[in-house]
Design a protein around this motif. Structure first.
Motif, short mmCIF file in Angstrom:
data_model
loop_
_atom_site.label_atom_id
_atom_site.label_comp_id
_atom_site.label_asym_id
_atom_site.label_seq_id
_atom_site.Cartn_x
_atom_site.Cartn_y
_atom_site.Cartn_z
N LEU A 104 0.84 -1.20 0.00
CA LEU A 104 0.00 0.00 0.00
C LEU A 104 0.87 1.25 0.00
O LEU A 104 1.91 1.30 0.67
CB LEU A 104 -0.93 0.01 1.23
CG LEU A 104 -2.06 -1.01 1.26
CD1 LEU A 104 -2.80 -0.93 2.58
CD2 LEU A 104 -3.02 -0.79 0.10
N THR A 105 0.42 2.25 -0.74
CA THR A 105 1.14 3.52 -0.77
C THR A 105 0.50 4.51 0.20
O THR A 105 -0.72 4.51 0.39
CB THR A 105 1.16 4.12 -2.18
OG1 THR A 105 -0.19 4.25 -2.65
CG2 THR A 105 1.95 3.24 -3.13
N VAL A 106 1.34 5.36 0.80
CA VAL A 106 0.88 6.29 1.83
C VAL A 106 1.40 7.69 1.51
O VAL A 106 2.61 7.90 1.42
CB VAL A 106 1.35 5.87 3.23
CG1 VAL A 106 0.83 6.86 4.29
CG2 VAL A 106 0.92 4.45 3.55
N LEU A 151 4.05 1.40 12.73
CA LEU A 151 3.16 0.31 13.09
C LEU A 151 2.64 -0.43 11.86
O LEU A 151 2.40 -1.64 11.90
CB LEU A 151 1.98 0.84 13.91
CG LEU A 151 2.28 1.26 15.35
CD1 LEU A 151 1.07 1.96 15.96
CD2 LEU A 151 2.68 0.06 16.20
N ALA A 152 2.45 0.30 10.76
CA ALA A 152 1.92 -0.31 9.55
C ALA A 152 2.82 -1.44 9.05
O ALA A 152 2.35 -2.55 8.74
CB ALA A 152 1.74 0.74 8.46
N ASP A 153 4.12 -1.17 8.99
CA ASP A 153 5.04 -2.23 8.57
C ASP A 153 5.03 -3.39 9.55
O ASP A 153 5.05 -4.57 9.15
CB ASP A 153 6.46 -1.68 8.46
CG ASP A 153 6.77 -1.09 7.10
OD1 ASP A 153 5.92 -1.19 6.19
OD2 ASP A 153 7.87 -0.52 6.94
N ALA A 154 5.01 -3.08 10.86
CA ALA A 154 5.03 -4.14 11.87
C ALA A 154 3.75 -4.97 11.82
O ALA A 154 3.78 -6.20 11.96
CB ALA A 154 5.24 -3.54 13.26
N LEU A 155 2.60 -4.31 11.62
CA LEU A 155 1.33 -5.04 11.54
C LEU A 155 1.28 -5.92 10.29
O LEU A 155 0.77 -7.05 10.33
CB LEU A 155 0.16 -4.06 11.55
CG LEU A 155 -0.16 -3.41 12.89
CD1 LEU A 155 -1.14 -2.26 12.71
CD2 LEU A 155 -0.72 -4.45 13.87
N ASP A 181 -2.81 5.28 -1.95
CA ASP A 181 -3.85 4.44 -1.34
C ASP A 181 -4.36 5.04 -0.04
O ASP A 181 -5.55 4.98 0.26
CB ASP A 181 -3.29 3.04 -1.06
CG ASP A 181 -2.94 2.29 -2.33
OD1 ASP A 181 -3.72 2.37 -3.30
OD2 ASP A 181 -1.87 1.62 -2.36
N LEU A 182 -3.44 5.61 0.75
CA LEU A 182 -3.79 6.08 2.09
C LEU A 182 -3.16 7.44 2.39
O LEU A 182 -2.14 7.80 1.80
CB LEU A 182 -3.33 5.07 3.15
CG LEU A 182 -4.00 3.70 3.14
CD1 LEU A 182 -3.26 2.74 4.05
CD2 LEU A 182 -5.45 3.81 3.56
N LEU A 213 -4.58 1.78 10.58
CA LEU A 213 -3.84 0.60 11.04
C LEU A 213 -4.52 -0.69 10.62
O LEU A 213 -3.85 -1.67 10.26
CB LEU A 213 -3.69 0.65 12.56
CG LEU A 213 -2.83 1.77 13.13
CD1 LEU A 213 -2.78 1.67 14.65
CD2 LEU A 213 -1.42 1.74 12.55
N ARG A 214 -5.85 -0.70 10.64
CA ARG A 214 -6.58 -1.92 10.29
C ARG A 214 -6.29 -2.35 8.86
O ARG A 214 -6.34 -3.56 8.54
CB ARG A 214 -8.08 -1.72 10.49
CG ARG A 214 -8.87 -3.01 10.41
CD ARG A 214 -10.34 -2.83 10.76
NE ARG A 214 -11.04 -1.94 9.82
CZ ARG A 214 -12.36 -1.80 9.79
NH1 ARG A 214 -13.12 -2.46 10.64
NH2 ARG A 214 -12.92 -0.97 8.92
N ARG A 215 -5.95 -1.41 7.98
CA ARG A 215 -5.62 -1.75 6.59
C ARG A 215 -4.39 -2.67 6.51
O ARG A 215 -4.17 -3.33 5.49
CB ARG A 215 -5.36 -0.49 5.78
CG ARG A 215 -6.56 0.43 5.60
CD ARG A 215 -7.58 -0.12 4.63
NE ARG A 215 -8.63 0.85 4.34
CZ ARG A 215 -8.65 1.64 3.26
NH1 ARG A 215 -7.67 1.54 2.36
NH2 ARG A 215 -9.63 2.50 3.08
N PHE A 216 -3.59 -2.69 7.58
CA PHE A 216 -2.34 -3.46 7.54
C PHE A 216 -2.43 -4.74 8.37
O PHE A 216 -1.51 -5.56 8.33
CB PHE A 216 -1.18 -2.59 8.05
CG PHE A 216 -0.95 -1.39 7.18
CD1 PHE A 216 -0.08 -1.45 6.10
CD2 PHE A 216 -1.63 -0.20 7.40
CE1 PHE A 216 0.12 -0.35 5.27
CE2 PHE A 216 -1.44 0.91 6.59
CZ PHE A 216 -0.57 0.82 5.51
#
Length: 464
Positions: free
Chosen positions: A306-308, A321-325, A398-399, A417-420
């Motif tokens: 996903l792109t941010v 957190l996104a990468d860790a999730l 994307d985000l 966060l839920r996206r990840f």
């Protein structure tokens, strides 16, 4: 007596003074049956069982062999936590045993409060350990309460330590020490290896600091349900190029409070041998300012593709957190929980005492709410409100890491966060991690929030 860093009850055979806890309804009746000199002394001192009252009863030699503690009314007790702990500062030093006045179902929480009140942060300023101790009442699981208190002490110590002494490397050392204590394993991915192993957003957020970013991974237990805890480990947050004002930067040593909370929770799980396969992930970084800091307007690609779009570099916690999730989701955990000092919006909504949490599973929310009430760890469920998904979707990526407008800041961060987290059973806590004003068993400073409630609820949520 035991050191404050190892909270413990006094030994049952220790010489102790009797502790009578009296509420306002029962106080007069109790005094009517007490020896005349006790009733006279209580009336002379105005003791009527009001909450917060403490009265020492000397024996014939003048020694404080008994004490009365006011327990107030049910309404009084509903407005505060750890009533018994509030008596510690008013009692003469020594050891006490509880005689009466606290219902069996309330004793664990009140006794835990007594242990938590033993905490001292003395790394930089000498001070005496607590000198007032309690023998665990019959029927109270003392080992369990001591493990809960030790986990909270660990969390408080980590948050209270200034960033100069608690950077990513020091947080790694703390995790390693905990792992060694319980026979867990630690794997660390640091600096350029983050890019080589596809953790681009952790690297991007931490690259401006000379204290190199890293991902900490702890594993313990090989059987049972797979439980993964993810904690935000931003050891200091300047805000990056969207620099925080000084008034907002003063408490940023606590921005690794999510990591501190999951480590405290991990201690509880391991010390009390919960039958789970535990995995702890902590992206540990410092969000600094330098020539290679990431910029507003940049578009980053996360581990899951996903792109941010970066609209504020001060919304960095959700990036690491996104990468860790995403990494956590690759192992299909039975339950995935993140904890983070993520948004100021959460504090505006519920204040510093409540830990907002998000889940799509009603049964899990019910379990957390019931557990929170039982262990005096207040929480508040917030919604993954699907109509707000559009707020985190910008035009060119994307985000969006920081939607404009300022509305629903905690909810949009949780949705991000839920996206990840993939399609897994996911729960997120947006904690404050700090007690702004001292209260019984809760000194001003670093705080554990939500972790005791999670620990208490885990057997029900995971059917242990």
């Amino acid at each position: 007596m035991p050191s404050a860093k190892h909270p413990a009850f006094a030994k049952p055979d220790t010489t102790s003074s009797a502790l009578h806890v009296l509420d306002q309804k029962s106080c007069e009746g109790w005094l009517a049956k007490a020896p005349a000199e006790t009733a006279i002394w209580a009336h002379a001192n105005g003791f009527n069982g009001a909450i917060g009252q403490v009265l020492t009863l000397p024996d014939k030699d003048g020694q404080p062999r008994q004490a009365l503690v006011g327990y107030g009314t049910e309404k009084d007790r509903a407005r505060r936590r750890f009533v018994l702990a509030g008596a510690l500062s008013k009692l003469p030093k020594g050891t006490y045993h509880l005689v009466e006045g606290i219902a069996q179902e309330d004793r664990p929480a009140e006794c835990l409060g007594w242990l938590l009140a033993q905490y001292r942060f003395d790394r930089y300023k000498s001070g005496r350990d607590a000198e007032t101790h309690l023998i665990a009442p019959e029927g109270v699981d003392s080992a369990r309460l001591e493990a809960l208190a030790a986990g909270e002490f660990l969390t408080r110590d980590l948050i209270n330590t200034p960033a100069a002494d608690m950077g990513p490397a020091e947080l790694q050392e703390a995790a390693q020490t905990l792992a060694d204590q319980h026979g867990a394993s630690i794997n660390v991915i640091a600096d350029q290896d983050l890019l080589a192993q596809n953790f681009p957003m952790i690297h991007t957020v931490g690259r401006a600091s000379d204290r190199r970013p890293r991902l900490l991974e702890m594993r313990w237990g090989s059987t049972g349900p797979k439980l993964t805890l993810v904690g935000k480990g931003v050891c200091f947050d300047t805000g990056g190029l969207n620099l925080k004002p000084g008034s907002s930067m003063g408490l940023m040593k606590k921005d690794m409070g999510g990591a501190a909370n999951v480590l405290g929770l991990a201690h509880m799980i391991m010390a009390l041998q919960l039958p789970v396969a535990l995995r702890v992930l902590i992206p540990a970084v410092e969000n600094s300012v330098s020539a290679n800091a990431f910029r507003p307007g940049d578009v980053l690609t996360a581990r899951n593709g996903l792109t941010v779009e970066i609209n504020n570099t001060d919304a960095e916690g959700r990036l690491v957190l996104a990468d860790a999730l995403a990494y956590a989701a690759e192992e299909t955990p039975d339950l995935l929980i993140s904890m983070a000092t993520l948004t100021g919006a959460a504090r505006v909504a519920v204040g510093p005492d409540l830990a907002p949490f998000y889940t799509d599973v009603d049964a899990d929310a019910d379990a957390i709410n019931a557990a929170a009430a039982k262990v005096a760890d207040p929480v508040w469920r917030m919604p993954f409100h699907a109509p707000y998904e559009a707020m985190i979707e910008p035009q060119i990526a994307d985000l969006d890491n920081a939607p404009s407008g300022g509305f629903a800041g905690s909810i949009t961060a949780a949705l991000f966060l839920r996206r990840f987290a993939g399609e897994h059973r996911y729960m997120h806590f947006d904690i404050y991690g700090w007690t702004p004003s001292a209260a019984p068993a809760r000194p001003k400073g670093g705080a554990l929030q939500g972790a005791r409630a999670v620990f208490e609820a885990l057997p029900q949520m995971l059917k242990l």
